[in-house]
Design an enzyme around this catalytic site. Sequence first.
Site, PDB file in Angstrom:
ATOM      1  N   GLY A  37       2.523   0.139  -6.671  1.00 58.01           N
ATOM      2  CA  GLY A  37       1.909  -1.147  -7.009  1.00 58.01           C
ATOM      3  C   GLY A  37       2.418  -1.737  -8.317  1.00 58.01           C
ATOM      4  CD  GLU A  87      -2.637   1.660   0.378  1.00 56.46           C
ATOM      5  OE1 GLU A  87      -3.411   0.834  -0.125  1.00 56.46           O
ATOM      6  OE2 GLU A  87      -2.559   2.837  -0.012  1.00 56.46           O
ATOM      7  CG  ASP A 121      -8.847  -3.280  -5.915  1.00 62.43           C
ATOM      8  OD1 ASP A 121      -9.455  -2.688  -6.825  1.00 62.43           O
ATOM      9  OD2 ASP A 121      -9.289  -3.386  -4.746  1.00 62.43           O
TER      10      ASP A 121
HETATM   11  C1  LIG Z   1      -9.401   0.312  -4.522  1.00 64.11           C
HETATM   12  S1  LIG Z   1      -8.358   0.589  -3.163  1.00 64.11           S
HETATM   13  C2  LIG Z   1      -7.935  -1.013  -2.607  1.00 64.11           C
HETATM   14  C3  LIG Z   1      -9.006  -1.796  -1.962  1.00 64.11           C
HETATM   15  C4  LIG Z   1      -8.616  -3.149  -1.461  1.00 64.11           C
HETATM   16  N1  LIG Z   1      -7.866  -3.905  -2.463  1.00 64.11           N
HETATM   17  C5  LIG Z   1      -9.840  -3.950  -1.066  1.00 64.11           C
HETATM   18  O1  LIG Z   1     -10.386  -4.673  -1.908  1.00 64.11           O
HETATM   19  O2  LIG Z   1     -10.241  -3.872   0.103  1.00 64.11           O
HETATM   20  C6  LIG Z   1      -6.846   1.079  -3.910  1.00 64.11           C
HETATM   21  C7  LIG Z   1      -5.726   1.340  -2.949  1.00 64.11           C
HETATM   22  O3  LIG Z   1      -4.536   1.558  -3.690  1.00 64.11           O
HETATM   23  C8  LIG Z   1      -3.756   2.548  -3.048  1.00 64.11           C
HETATM   24  N2  LIG Z   1      -2.860   3.115  -4.073  1.00 64.11           N
HETATM   25  C9  LIG Z   1      -3.088   4.122  -4.937  1.00 64.11           C
HETATM   26  N3  LIG Z   1      -2.044   4.269  -5.793  1.00 64.11           N
HETATM   27  C10 LIG Z   1      -1.128   3.325  -5.427  1.00 64.11           C
HETATM   28  C11 LIG Z   1       0.133   2.955  -5.941  1.00 64.11           C
HETATM   29  N4  LIG Z   1       0.690   3.588  -6.989  1.00 64.11           N
HETATM   30  N5  LIG Z   1       0.767   1.898  -5.381  1.00 64.11           N
HETATM   31  C12 LIG Z   1       0.223   1.227  -4.332  1.00 64.11           C
HETATM   32  N6  LIG Z   1      -0.963   1.558  -3.778  1.00 64.11           N
HETATM   33  C13 LIG Z   1      -1.643   2.583  -4.337  1.00 64.11           C
HETATM   34  C14 LIG Z   1      -4.786   3.518  -2.502  1.00 64.11           C
HETATM   35  O4  LIG Z   1      -4.247   4.257  -1.431  1.00 64.11           O
HETATM   36  C15 LIG Z   1      -5.906   2.571  -2.073  1.00 64.11           C
HETATM   37  O5  LIG Z   1      -5.761   2.204  -0.721  1.00 64.11           O
END
Ligand SMILES: C[S@@+](CC[C@H](N)C(=O)[O-])C[C@H]1O[C@@H](n2cnc3c(N)ncnc32)[C@H](O)[C@@H]1O
Length: 284
Positions: A144, A118, A164
């Site tokens: 990610g 995260e 995701d």
């Molecule tokens: C849709 S949410 C995830 C929900 C989680 N997978 C669930 O199903 O409960 C996307 C997450 O990705 C994080 N995020 C955004 N950009 C990111 C990046 N470049 N690398 C890693 N995490 C990131 C956001 O902070 C957020 O918490």
Amino acid sequence: MLSYQHSYHAGGPADVHKHVALCLLLEHLTKKEKPFCVIDLYAGEGDYNLAGHAAQKTQEYESGIGHVWGASDAPSPVQSYLDVLHRLNPNGELRRYPGSPSLARAYLRDDDRLILNELHSTAFAELGRWARKDARIGVHKRDGLEAMVGLTPPQIRRGLVLIDPSYEIKTEYTGVPEKLAEAVRKWREGIYLVWYPVLKEGRHRALIDGVIASIDVPTFACELSFGAAKPGGEMPGLRGTGLIVVNPPWQFDDAMSEAGAWLAKNLGRAKHTTTWLKRPDDKP
Ligand SMILES: C[S@@+](CC[C@H](N)C(=O)[O-])C[C@H]1O[C@@H](n2cnc3c(N)ncnc32)[C@H](O)[C@@H]1O
């Protein structure tokens, strides 16, 4: 700067669709005694308090889990997911909505591993608190897309990667298939679950086309489309929720068809579709 916070959207229609598929895949992994590893690249906070400020502000969960929580006629592919939710809310009232880390942890056995990633500082801090004291779980703070290649293949070579993103950065629609193809080259037997938004202006097509062009192992996709109705306040132009599964287990397509038909009826004004992007019998 990252502004998306999943606490506003937890338990919405997109989570329900994605988490039904996630639970089916986790259930499949527990069918053999051999240990498995789950890599959750965009993990969020772990789990969510539905009585908290963020969930109450949007009340998005009402249009998702709120429609299915009390159902008594869910088909078995949806019931597996509901069973986990009921186990996590043992007094029968839906108070906490499990994020993907919490759902994955519900299936872990002693030798299985969960690798969480995260990037958002606040969510990362929450996630670290949530995961502490469980030696089966490791937590990373990396981009990610970079981690998709950097963390694969894991030491345990049976498992699943959940991809995701929040798609705040438009290049993610092309970055995801690019990095996914690299990860699949490094870990061909891994199962990969990708969530994408179905958007009015069709930007998600670049992601699907990229997967079709670059992935040469069986790949399945399913969508729940909400037409002009907005499933929640998640993103402007959101018309539905889509999933791509690379290396789906046997009969996963049938299970998601059954789940999709039931969810379409229960989430309201929805249509479901399933498609093989690369059939199991297609030659590479
Ligand atoms: C849709 S949410 C995830 C929900 C989680 N997978 C669930 O199903 O409960 C996307 C997450 O990705 C994080 N995020 C955004 N950009 C990111 C990046 N470049 N690398 C890693 N995490 C990131 C956001 O902070 C957020 O918490």
